[in-house]
Design a protein around this motif. Structure first.
Motif, PDB file in Angstrom:
ATOM      1  N   ALA A  12       0.869  -0.987  -0.077  1.00  0.00           N
ATOM      2  CA  ALA A  12      -0.244  -0.581   0.085  1.00  0.00           C
ATOM      3  C   ALA A  12       1.473   1.539   0.099  1.00  0.00           C
ATOM      4  CB  ALA A  12      -1.128   0.153   0.907  1.00  0.00           C
ATOM      5  N   GLN A  13       1.988   0.961   0.887  1.00  0.00           N
ATOM      6  CA  GLN A  13       2.309   2.617   0.767  1.00  0.00           C
ATOM      7  C   GLN A  13       3.502   2.989  -0.264  1.00  0.00           C
ATOM      8  OE1 GLN A  13       4.300   2.095   4.827  1.00  0.00           O
ATOM      9  NE2 GLN A  13       2.811   2.554   5.968  1.00  0.00           N
ATOM     10  N   SER A  14       4.709   1.485  -1.358  1.00  0.00           N
ATOM     11  CA  SER A  14       4.665   1.827  -2.142  1.00  0.00           C
ATOM     12  C   SER A  14       4.047   2.599  -3.080  1.00  0.00           C
ATOM     13  CB  SER A  14       5.678   0.687  -2.947  1.00  0.00           C
ATOM     14  OG  SER A  14       4.640   0.070  -3.365  1.00  0.00           O
ATOM     15  N   ARG A  15       2.610   2.528  -3.215  1.00  0.00           N
ATOM     16  CA  ARG A  15       1.668   2.902  -3.990  1.00  0.00           C
ATOM     17  C   ARG A  15       1.849   4.092  -3.729  1.00  0.00           C
ATOM     18  NH1 ARG A  15      -4.197   0.357  -5.083  1.00  0.00           N
ATOM     19  NH2 ARG A  15      -4.456   0.938  -3.670  1.00  0.00           N
ATOM     20  N   TYR A  20       5.854  10.402  -5.267  1.00  0.00           N
ATOM     21  CA  TYR A  20       6.331  10.964  -4.651  1.00  0.00           C
ATOM     22  C   TYR A  20       7.695  11.435  -5.076  1.00  0.00           C
ATOM     23  CZ  TYR A  20       7.515  14.099  -0.655  1.00  0.00           C
ATOM     24  OH  TYR A  20       8.726  14.516   0.696  1.00  0.00           O
ATOM     25  N   SER A  21       8.575  12.412  -4.951  1.00  0.00           N
ATOM     26  CA  SER A  21      10.091  12.475  -5.977  1.00  0.00           C
ATOM     27  C   SER A  21      10.471  13.665  -5.354  1.00  0.00           C
ATOM     28  CB  SER A  21      10.137  13.394  -6.650  1.00  0.00           C
ATOM     29  OG  SER A  21       9.287  14.071  -7.406  1.00  0.00           O
ATOM     30  N   GLY A  22      10.320  14.273  -3.472  1.00  0.00           N
ATOM     31  CA  GLY A  22      10.797  15.171  -2.716  1.00  0.00           C
ATOM     32  C   GLY A  22      12.382  14.011  -2.035  1.00  0.00           C
ATOM     33  N   ALA A  23      12.502  15.477  -1.387  1.00  0.00           N
ATOM     34  CA  ALA A  23      13.677  15.002  -1.344  1.00  0.00           C
ATOM     35  C   ALA A  23      13.482  14.189  -0.161  1.00  0.00           C
ATOM     36  CB  ALA A  23      14.473  16.214  -0.350  1.00  0.00           C
ATOM     37  N   GLY A  24      12.494  13.911   0.608  1.00  0.00           N
ATOM     38  CA  GLY A  24      12.550  13.350   2.017  1.00  0.00           C
ATOM     39  C   GLY A  24      12.902  11.277   1.212  1.00  0.00           C
ATOM     40  N   GLU A  29      13.624   4.862   0.573  1.00  0.00           N
ATOM     41  CA  GLU A  29      13.514   3.732  -0.347  1.00  0.00           C
ATOM     42  C   GLU A  29      13.468   1.755  -0.483  1.00  0.00           C
ATOM     43  OE1 GLU A  29      17.179   4.954  -1.936  1.00  0.00           O
ATOM     44  OE2 GLU A  29      18.368   3.635  -0.373  1.00  0.00           O
ATOM     45  N   ASN A  30      13.678   2.024   0.896  1.00  0.00           N
ATOM     46  CA  ASN A  30      13.470   0.419   0.548  1.00  0.00           C
ATOM     47  C   ASN A  30      11.976  -0.263   0.777  1.00  0.00           C
ATOM     48  OD1 ASN A  30      16.092  -0.691   1.075  1.00  0.00           O
ATOM     49  ND2 ASN A  30      16.074   0.793   2.988  1.00  0.00           N
ATOM     50  N   ILE A  31      11.274   0.363   1.618  1.00  0.00           N
ATOM     51  CA  ILE A  31       9.750   0.084   1.166  1.00  0.00           C
ATOM     52  C   ILE A  31       9.299   0.902  -0.210  1.00  0.00           C
ATOM     53  CG2 ILE A  31       7.667   1.719   1.908  1.00  0.00           C
ATOM     54  CD1 ILE A  31       8.211   2.777   4.731  1.00  0.00           C
ATOM     55  N   SER A  32       9.394   1.026  -1.117  1.00  0.00           N
ATOM     56  CA  SER A  32       9.007   1.485  -2.534  1.00  0.00           C
ATOM     57  C   SER A  32       9.342   0.529  -3.037  1.00  0.00           C
ATOM     58  CB  SER A  32      10.052   2.543  -2.900  1.00  0.00           C
ATOM     59  OG  SER A  32       9.592   3.307  -4.313  1.00  0.00           O
ATOM     60  N   TYR A  33      11.581   0.358  -3.153  1.00  0.00           N
ATOM     61  CA  TYR A  33      11.653  -0.828  -3.354  1.00  0.00           C
ATOM     62  C   TYR A  33      10.952  -2.409  -3.656  1.00  0.00           C
ATOM     63  CZ  TYR A  33      15.283  -4.144  -4.667  1.00  0.00           C
ATOM     64  OH  TYR A  33      16.172  -5.228  -5.550  1.00  0.00           O
ATOM     65  N   SER A  34      10.947  -2.460  -2.176  1.00  0.00           N
ATOM     66  CA  SER A  34      10.536  -4.394  -1.835  1.00  0.00           C
ATOM     67  C   SER A  34       8.782  -3.795  -2.474  1.00  0.00           C
ATOM     68  CB  SER A  34      10.224  -3.956  -0.221  1.00  0.00           C
ATOM     69  OG  SER A  34      10.098  -3.707   0.152  1.00  0.00           O
ATOM     70  N   GLY A  35       8.363  -2.626  -2.198  1.00  0.00           N
ATOM     71  CA  GLY A  35       6.530  -2.916  -2.217  1.00  0.00           C
ATOM     72  C   GLY A  35       6.244  -3.210  -3.890  1.00  0.00           C
ATOM     73  N   ARG A 166       2.856  12.613   6.311  1.00  0.00           N
ATOM     74  CA  ARG A 166       1.866  13.397   5.469  1.00  0.00           C
ATOM     75  C   ARG A 166       1.727  14.404   4.485  1.00  0.00           C
ATOM     76  NH1 ARG A 166       0.564  18.469   9.012  1.00  0.00           N
ATOM     77  NH2 ARG A 166      -0.882  19.026   7.929  1.00  0.00           N
ATOM     78  N   MET A 167       3.084  14.308   3.945  1.00  0.00           N
ATOM     79  CA  MET A 167       3.274  14.058   2.966  1.00  0.00           C
ATOM     80  C   MET A 167       3.218  13.652   1.598  1.00  0.00           C
ATOM     81  SD  MET A 167       5.994  17.086   2.655  1.00  0.00           S
ATOM     82  CE  MET A 167       8.055  15.911   4.085  1.00  0.00           C
ATOM     83  N   THR A 168       2.929  12.477   1.841  1.00  0.00           N
ATOM     84  CA  THR A 168       3.432  11.049   1.088  1.00  0.00           C
ATOM     85  C   THR A 168       1.899  10.362   1.448  1.00  0.00           C
ATOM     86  OG1 THR A 168       4.816  10.419   2.436  1.00  0.00           O
ATOM     87  CG2 THR A 168       5.558  11.522   0.867  1.00  0.00           C
ATOM     88  N   ALA A 169       1.002  10.794   2.157  1.00  0.00           N
ATOM     89  CA  ALA A 169      -0.647  10.504   2.441  1.00  0.00           C
ATOM     90  C   ALA A 169      -0.221   8.930   2.531  1.00  0.00           C
ATOM     91  CB  ALA A 169      -1.051  10.561   1.200  1.00  0.00           C
ATOM     92  N   LEU A 170       0.773   8.747   3.631  1.00  0.00           N
ATOM     93  CA  LEU A 170       0.821   7.302   4.800  1.00  0.00           C
ATOM     94  C   LEU A 170      -0.003   7.373   5.673  1.00  0.00           C
ATOM     95  CD1 LEU A 170       4.632   6.786   3.940  1.00  0.00           C
ATOM     96  CD2 LEU A 170       2.951   5.830   2.392  1.00  0.00           C
TER      97      LEU A 170
END
Length: 422
Positions: A12-15, A20-24, A29-35, A166-170
């Motif tokens: 869910a969070q990787s979606r 989101y491409s902000g500085a944070g 990145e591991n959440i995005s990668y594995s998700g 909050r910014m990434t809607a997680l």
């Protein structure tokens, strides 16, 4: 935390992080990668018969990934990771052999891939906090203190991590700085819907309480309701507030000319346990939405669905649907094809049959459909082909910025009652 729960959060969070491409972004990145690899595996999996092997062509995989925001580099890396994990075999021609896998297998594999990346304290904290606020809302100050102590973060890092979420809607927040309360879209999807809904009911005026109860009863009988009818029953203000806090799910089906929503209950999948873990990326909801459209708005000449329960049962049994071909099948189920939930076959020019690729998704959708009259008011469109589906998370994120001061006060008070147990 169990593997399947962690895997559901990663999917869910990787979606959410896709956009989101902000500085944070690097902090997660591991959440995005594995998700993303988990989502790829979910696209590849077929009927949950673990003894069966299915082969998928390279072109089908490429098309599915393109339609689901998984770019070529992520696809190549993901296939290699899944191969090394023994989840798939890759042939010389690029086709993929997949040993039949369940939703649980996808969730567990995703969690294992995440742990292999040696996730940071930030990433572990986000998943931990997401699960915590789904159980009940948490005051922001308490949440920051909790993740700082549990995951050994500096106070400033804990604060910025909550801001990032909050910014990434997680995670969502309601209330002014210093007295904010954190929650998310899964607050009412943990198997305790009745108890939590009762706390919300208690803060309503008697007339509002009666209207909310009426909608809940209609959903119990019909499975889904056209959202304009729900707004009329509740009144605009109460409708916005209840959708914003998450007590009702709003979903959306679109065709070439318009987008129309319908309302369902977060409690719908609870006979299977935690609904979040059973349908983490809304495949079953998308199937339900598409079938509802076919039942309520498709013309007979195109191929209108008249017995949805019988149709889903046939799909779940592994049978092909459509006899010698139906035009609507080739037009109304493109979202499901993109998700690799169904496969369509053109039997003659413009006429298609379909079969279900994921049995457990069909079984979940079947829990919503109630007899031949299910969701008759659910989707009112102009009869042209359905194109896309929007799940409840995305729909709620669009509604939240429209909340006025009174709406926000209601949401804050409702969350505070849930947090404190009434």
């Amino acid at each position: 935390m169990e593997k399947k729960t962690k895997g559901a959060w990663l999917l869910a969070q990787s979606r959410s992080l896709d956009g989101y491409s902000g500085a944070g972004a690097a902090r997660l990145e591991n959440i995005s990668y594995s998700g993303k690899i988990g989502r790829l595996y979910n696209l590849l999996r077929r009927h949950s018969d673990e003894a069966s092997t299915f082969t998928i062509s390279q072109q089908i995989i490429a098309n599915a990934c393109q339609l689901n925001g998984i770019e070529k580099s992520s696809r190549q890396v993901g296939l290699q990771v899944l191969k090394e994990a023994g989840r798939i075999d890759v042939a010389k021609d690029g086709s993929i052999a997949v040993l039949g896998a369940t939703t649980q297998a996808v969730l567990e594999a995703t969690a294992e891939i995440f742990e292999e990346q040696r996730p940071t304290g930030d990433e572990k904290a986000i998943i931990d906090l997401s699960e915590r606020v789904s159980e009940k809302p948490v005051k922001r100050a308490e949440a920051e203190e909790y993740i700082a102590d549990t995951h050994k973060l500096k106070a400033a890092d804990a604060t910025s991590l909550v801001d990032l979420s909050r910014m990434t809607a997680l995670i969502d927040e309601e209330g002014e700085r210093g007295r904010g309360i954190l929650f998310n879209s899964h607050t009412f999807r943990d198997g305790k819907y009745a108890q939590k809904a009762f706390y919300v009911l208690e803060q309503l005026q008697p007339a509002e309480r009666a209207r909310m109860t009426e909608v809940q009863e209609k959903l119990t009988n019909q499975g889904a309701l056209y959202d304009a009818d729900v707004e009329r029953l509740l009144g605009k203000d109460l409708y916005i507030r209840l959708v914003s806090v998450g007590i009702f799910d709003r979903m959306e089906v679109s065709n070439a000319t318009e987008s129309v929503g319908y309302i369902s209950s977060p409690a719908d999948f609870q006979k299977f346990g935690r609904p979040f873990e059973e349908d983490p990326i809304d495949d079953a909801k998308a199937l339900l939405a598409s079938l509802t459209y076919g039942q309520t708005r498709s013309h007979n000449v195109r191929g209108r669905i008249t017995m949805p329960e019988a149709l889903i049962r046939k799909l779940v049994m592994g049978e092909e649907v459509g006899n010698r071909g139906v035009r609507a099948i080739g037009e109304d189920y493109r979202e499901l094809e993109a998700r690799q939930v169904i496969e369509t076959t053109e039997r003659s020019p413009g006429r298609f049959t379909m079969r279900l690729l994921k049995k457990d998704v069909g079984e979940l959708a079947l829990t919503i459909v109630r007899g031949v009259s299910a969701a008759q008011e659910a989707v009112v469109m102009d009869g042209s082909p359905a194109r896309t589906f929007k799940g409840p998370d995305a729909a709620r994120i669009e509604i939240r910025p429209k909340n006025n001061i009174a709406d926000r006060r209601f949401i804050h008070d409702a969350l505070d009652r849930l947090r404190s147990g009434g």
